[in-house]
Design an enzyme around this catalytic site. Structure first.
Site, PDB file in Angstrom:
ATOM      1  N   HIS A 198       2.644 -21.383  40.240  1.00  0.00           N
ATOM      2  CA  HIS A 198       3.439 -22.113  39.243  1.00  0.00           C
ATOM      3  C   HIS A 198       3.668 -23.577  39.616  1.00  0.00           C
ATOM      4  O   HIS A 198       4.700 -24.171  39.244  1.00  0.00           O
ATOM      5  CB  HIS A 198       4.778 -21.395  38.970  1.00  0.00           C
TER       6      HIS A 198
ATOM      7  N   GLU B  60       2.327 -15.668  27.996  1.00  0.00           N
ATOM      8  CA  GLU B  60       2.744 -14.709  29.032  1.00  0.00           C
ATOM      9  C   GLU B  60       3.857 -15.309  29.865  1.00  0.00           C
ATOM     10  O   GLU B  60       4.811 -14.642  30.248  1.00  0.00           O
ATOM     11  CB  GLU B  60       1.558 -14.342  29.935  1.00  0.00           C
TER      12      GLU B  60
ATOM     13  N   ASP C 123      -4.389 -10.558  36.290  1.00  0.00           N
ATOM     14  CA  ASP C 123      -3.510 -11.722  36.358  1.00  0.00           C
ATOM     15  C   ASP C 123      -3.409 -12.123  37.829  1.00  0.00           C
ATOM     16  O   ASP C 123      -2.831 -11.387  38.631  1.00  0.00           O
ATOM     17  CB  ASP C 123      -2.133 -11.350  35.785  1.00  0.00           C
TER      18      ASP C 123
HETATM   19  N1  TRP Z   1       2.638 -12.539  35.894  1.00  0.00           N
HETATM   20  C1  TRP Z   1       3.195 -13.466  36.852  1.00  0.00           C
HETATM   21  C2  TRP Z   1       2.886 -14.839  36.332  1.00  0.00           C
HETATM   22  O1  TRP Z   1       2.001 -14.995  35.557  1.00  0.00           O
HETATM   23  C3  TRP Z   1       2.653 -13.284  38.247  1.00  0.00           C
HETATM   24  C4  TRP Z   1       2.927 -11.955  38.839  1.00  0.00           C
HETATM   25  C5  TRP Z   1       3.974 -11.607  39.575  1.00  0.00           C
HETATM   26  C6  TRP Z   1       2.139 -10.795  38.696  1.00  0.00           C
HETATM   27  N2  TRP Z   1       3.888 -10.316  39.939  1.00  0.00           N
HETATM   28  C7  TRP Z   1       2.789  -9.791  39.432  1.00  0.00           C
HETATM   29  C8  TRP Z   1       0.952 -10.519  38.071  1.00  0.00           C
HETATM   30  C9  TRP Z   1       2.261  -8.516  39.498  1.00  0.00           C
HETATM   31  C10 TRP Z   1       0.431  -9.239  38.143  1.00  0.00           C
HETATM   32  C11 TRP Z   1       1.077  -8.245  38.858  1.00  0.00           C
HETATM   33  O2  TRP Z   1       3.554 -15.773  36.673  1.00  0.00           O
HETATM   34 ZN    ZN Z   2       0.140 -15.016  35.509  1.00  0.00          ZN
END
Ligand code: TRP
Ligand code: ZN
Ligand code: CA
Length: 313
Positions: free
Chosen positions: A283, A167, A196
């Site tokens: 992160h 992902e 997530d």
């Molecule tokens: N998917 C992103 C990640 O894994 C994080 C993220 C940013 C997110 N904006 C989002 C996840 C909105 C779900 C919905 O780094």
């Molecule tokens: Zn994520």
């Protein structure tokens, strides 16, 4: 197939009035009560996070695509699902010159033409162990799957859980999965639920505003807890629901916030620290088991189970 919720409250009302009318007459006139979603034990979800942390620690501090920590994460989740009676499939793909894996778990039974899916990405970035992002979603859907098994839940619809690879490289695993479905198989997916980052340390309670039926389900769940929600706007399409949505599958999900700053108005609703990111360790190497708000993780894990039960019965 159109997505719908059978509506426990409405059904219960009908049963009550029918019972009054037929009381003492034809036996068995009232339908069997619908199965209620279980309370997901947050301690079990946290135990999965502890395992994912140990896996990262033993493998250079991450669980990233193409690294040993990712493979070990897949093996850990798969073993739990196999022992619980799921039919698991590992789907391979290539990204950035390394092999990636999606883990798919089907719960035997239910209408194969009406599939309810829940998914979370299992990979981390290379810079940290990825416990909030996205151990939390991965652990919550794992514990929900195990709860399905414990309950011997036999819903009308077919249940499928997915842990996505790569992902963090741009939704590679989930896109690979969706692209490899035939048009017929895609049309059998009634809904896809994405989780997530659902335990951010300074949490907000965000609901995806994609499919209105799924959105209402999560909003109703939170209304029942007396907790306010907001629409998720921190980068629409930034997670694994995006490929499903693009393919015309109804999608929804929950999110507790990443690098955006929590406002004073949001602190008034939810508590926490204003002027600080929802997840200051997003992160980063500090995205460890210390980087999780237990209340948010508990509420969202229970909401996962609620949605899975309600959409599939
Ligand atoms: N998917 C992103 C990640 O894994 C994080 C993220 C940013 C997110 N904006 C989002 C996840 C909105 C779900 C919905 O780094
Ligand atoms: Zn994520
Ligand atoms: Ca719970």
């Amino acid at each position: 197939m159109k997505l719908s919720v059978s509506g426990r409250a409405a059904a219960t009302g009908v049963v009550a009035s029918v019972t009054l009318l037929v009381c003492g007459s034809i036996a068995g006139a009232a339908p069997a009560p619908l199965a209620a979603a279980p309370d997901i034990p947050v301690a079990n979800v946290k135990a999965h996070l502890t395992q994912l942390q140990s896996i990262a620690t033993a493998n250079g501090g991450n669980r990233a695509h193409g690294r040993a920590g990712y493979q070990a994460s897949v093996n850990f989740v798969k073993a739990k699902l196999d022992a619980a009676g799921f039919t698991t499939t590992v789907q391979q793909f290539t990204a950035s010159g390394r092999t990636g894996y999606n883990l798919i778990a089907d719960w035997p039974g239910g209408d194969p033409d009406q599939i309810v899916m829940a998914g979370s990405h299992l990979d981390s970035v290379t810079s940290g162990p990825g416990i909030n992002d996205n151990g939390t979603g991965s652990a919550a859907i794992l514990e929900t799957a195990l709860a399905v098994s414990r309950a011997g839940y036999q819903p009308t619809k077919h249940l499928r859980f997915a842990w996505w690879g790569a992902e963090e490289l741009g939704l590679v695993g989930s896109r690979h999965y969706v692209n490899n479905l035939s048009a017929t198989d895609r049309s059998k997916i009634d809904g896809y639920l994405n989780f997530d980052m659902i335990g951010s340390p300074n949490p907000g309670y965000f609901v995806y505003d994609d499919d209105p039926v799924i959105e209402k389900l999560f909003k109703d769940y939170y209304a029942g807890l007396g907790v306010a929600t907001e629409i998720e706007t921190e980068g629409d399409g930034r997670s694994d629901h995006a490929p499903f949505k693009s393919a015309g599958v109804p999608v929804g999900g929950l999110f507790t916030g990443a690098s955006r700053t929590k406002t004073a108005a949001q602190v008034a609703k939810w508590g926490g620290t204003s002027g600080q990111a929802f997840d200051r360790c997003y992160h980063s190497s500090c995205d460890t088991t210390s980087n999780v708000n237990d209340t948010a993780l508990d509420r969202n894990s229970d909401a996962v189970a609620y949605a899975v039960w309600e959409l599939s019965e």
